[in-house]
Structure formats: C-alpha cells, structure tokens
Design an enzyme around this catalytic site. Structure first.
Site, PDB file in Angstrom:
ATOM      1  N   TYR A  95       0.835  -1.200   0.000  1.00  0.00           N
ATOM      2  CA  TYR A  95       0.000   0.000   0.000  1.00  0.00           C
ATOM      3  C   TYR A  95       0.867   1.246   0.000  1.00  0.00           C
ATOM      4  O   TYR A  95       1.876   1.314   0.700  1.00  0.00           O
ATOM      5  CB  TYR A  95      -0.886   0.000   1.251  1.00  0.00           C
ATOM      6  N   GLY A 106       5.623   2.953  -5.305  1.00  0.00           N
ATOM      7  CA  GLY A 106       5.196   1.562  -5.438  1.00  0.00           C
ATOM      8  C   GLY A 106       6.138   0.757  -6.321  1.00  0.00           C
ATOM      9  O   GLY A 106       6.489  -0.381  -6.000  1.00  0.00           O
ATOM     10  N   LEU A 128      -2.363 -11.673  -3.773  1.00  0.00           N
ATOM     11  CA  LEU A 128      -3.769 -11.578  -4.154  1.00  0.00           C
ATOM     12  C   LEU A 128      -4.105 -10.134  -4.485  1.00  0.00           C
ATOM     13  O   LEU A 128      -3.546  -9.218  -3.885  1.00  0.00           O
ATOM     14  CB  LEU A 128      -4.678 -12.017  -2.997  1.00  0.00           C
ATOM     15  N   TYR A 140       0.418  -4.445 -11.641  1.00  0.00           N
ATOM     16  CA  TYR A 140       1.153  -5.713 -11.602  1.00  0.00           C
ATOM     17  C   TYR A 140       1.349  -6.306 -13.000  1.00  0.00           C
ATOM     18  O   TYR A 140       2.421  -6.824 -13.312  1.00  0.00           O
ATOM     19  CB  TYR A 140       0.440  -6.720 -10.702  1.00  0.00           C
ATOM     20  N   LYS A 141       0.321  -6.242 -13.826  1.00  0.00           N
ATOM     21  CA  LYS A 141       0.434  -6.818 -15.176  1.00  0.00           C
ATOM     22  C   LYS A 141       1.487  -6.092 -16.004  1.00  0.00           C
ATOM     23  O   LYS A 141       2.190  -6.725 -16.799  1.00  0.00           O
ATOM     24  CB  LYS A 141      -0.924  -6.820 -15.879  1.00  0.00           C
ATOM     25  N   ARG A 143       4.153  -5.161 -15.011  1.00  0.00           N
ATOM     26  CA  ARG A 143       5.437  -5.649 -14.522  1.00  0.00           C
ATOM     27  C   ARG A 143       5.596  -7.161 -14.710  1.00  0.00           C
ATOM     28  O   ARG A 143       6.464  -7.774 -14.110  1.00  0.00           O
ATOM     29  CB  ARG A 143       5.599  -5.244 -13.062  1.00  0.00           C
ATOM     30  N   GLU A 152      -4.986 -20.370 -14.627  1.00  0.00           N
ATOM     31  CA  GLU A 152      -4.851 -21.739 -14.123  1.00  0.00           C
ATOM     32  C   GLU A 152      -6.083 -22.224 -13.368  1.00  0.00           C
ATOM     33  O   GLU A 152      -6.152 -23.386 -12.988  1.00  0.00           O
ATOM     34  CB  GLU A 152      -3.614 -21.852 -13.225  1.00  0.00           C
TER      35      GLU A 152
END
EC number: 2.3.1.57
Length: 171
Positions: A95, A106, A128, A140-141, A143, A152
């Site tokens: 955070y 971040g 998560l 996140y994507k 990176r 999955e």
C-alpha cells in the site's frame, strides 16, 4: 517530485504499519476486519522467529503527509514453499498512501521486493488482488504478473480459527 527511501521496517514503525494496514483495509472496504494490534505486529514481526518481513517507504520531513506521517507506504511479505517450484516470496499487503501515488514509490518497493526474492533464490512472488481493483491489476500486469485465477483456475480458500479449533480437538 517526492524524495523517498525504501528500508526494512523497524520495531518503532509498528504504529505506522498498523495505520497503513487500516488505510488499506478502508480502501478495500474491509476496515472492520482489522483486529490486529500494534503489540501483535511488534511480537509477530520483530521477535526471534518473525512471521513476516516488511519494507517501508519514508519521505523526508518537508514532504510529510498533511497528518504529519513520514512512513507513506509499505509491503508486508513472508517466505513460503511450493513443492512444485520451491521457494516463494508471498506479498501479503502492499500500500502507498493516495497522496503519494504516481511518484514511483510503489515501483521502487516492488523493485526492492524483487531484489529480496532473487537474493533468496525464490522461484516467484505470489499475491492476491481484489477483482475490482483494476488500478492494482494493471500495475502488476505491466510488470509481468500473470493472473492465476483466470490462467490456471485456482480458487483461494480459508479455514477460520473457530473451525481450526474444532478440527484440532476432534477425536
């Protein structure tokens, strides 16, 4: 541009850690679920056998928040093991205060976590993200993160303490 540093959390940071944990929970509309105390954070993270590790983002006095805080972000993590691929760094909470987003804090925290994972020979980093949290998913994507729930088909479960106690005492 904000000047900041990333460092390992220290025992005296526990009040700031709890504040940030509560801010994150509020952002996720789950603040009523935070029952952890500052004392537990201290004992669990800074004892002889820490259950977690933590990085904090700190800004100099001239850039403190409007409430007077110097710790403006954190990442709480621990190590776990996957019998298929070996050691993992599990990112439990991550955070950055709203007024400090978009300044590279971040990204720098994630870079430091990646360095820890590589140094400890981890196969990957797991975490998560709430389905509705599109800004974090995009973060996140960008990176290289992959979404295991769609790729999955994994589902996350939990067993609350009440049921742990029940199972532990069954004959």
């Amino acid at each position: 541009m904000a000047s900041f540093s990333i460092r390992a959390a220290r025992p005296e940071d526990c009040s700031d850690l709890l504040r940030l944990i509560k801010e994150l929970a509020k952002y996720e509309d789950m603040e009523d679920q935070v029952v952890l105390t500052e004392k537990e954070l201290l004992e669990d993270g800074f004892g002889e056998h820490p259950f977690y590790h933590c990085l904090v983002a700190e800004v100099p006095k001239e850039q403190w928040s409007s409430e007077g805080h110097s710790i403006v972000g954190f990442a709480m993590y621990y190590f776990t093991y996957d019998p298929w691929i070996g050691k993992l760094l599990y990112l439990e909470d991550f955070y950055v205060m709203a007024e400090y987003r978009g300044l590279g804090i971040g990204s720098e925290i994630l870079k430091n976590l990646s360095q820890v994972a590589v140094k400890c020979r981890c196969s990957s980093m797991h975490f998560l993200v709430a389905e509705w949290n599109e800004p974090s998913i995009r973060f996140y994507k960008r990176r290289g993160a992959s979404d295991l729930s769609t790729e999955e088909g994994w589902r996350l479960f939990k067993i609350d303490k009440e049921y742990l106690l029940k199972m532990a005492t069954e004959e």
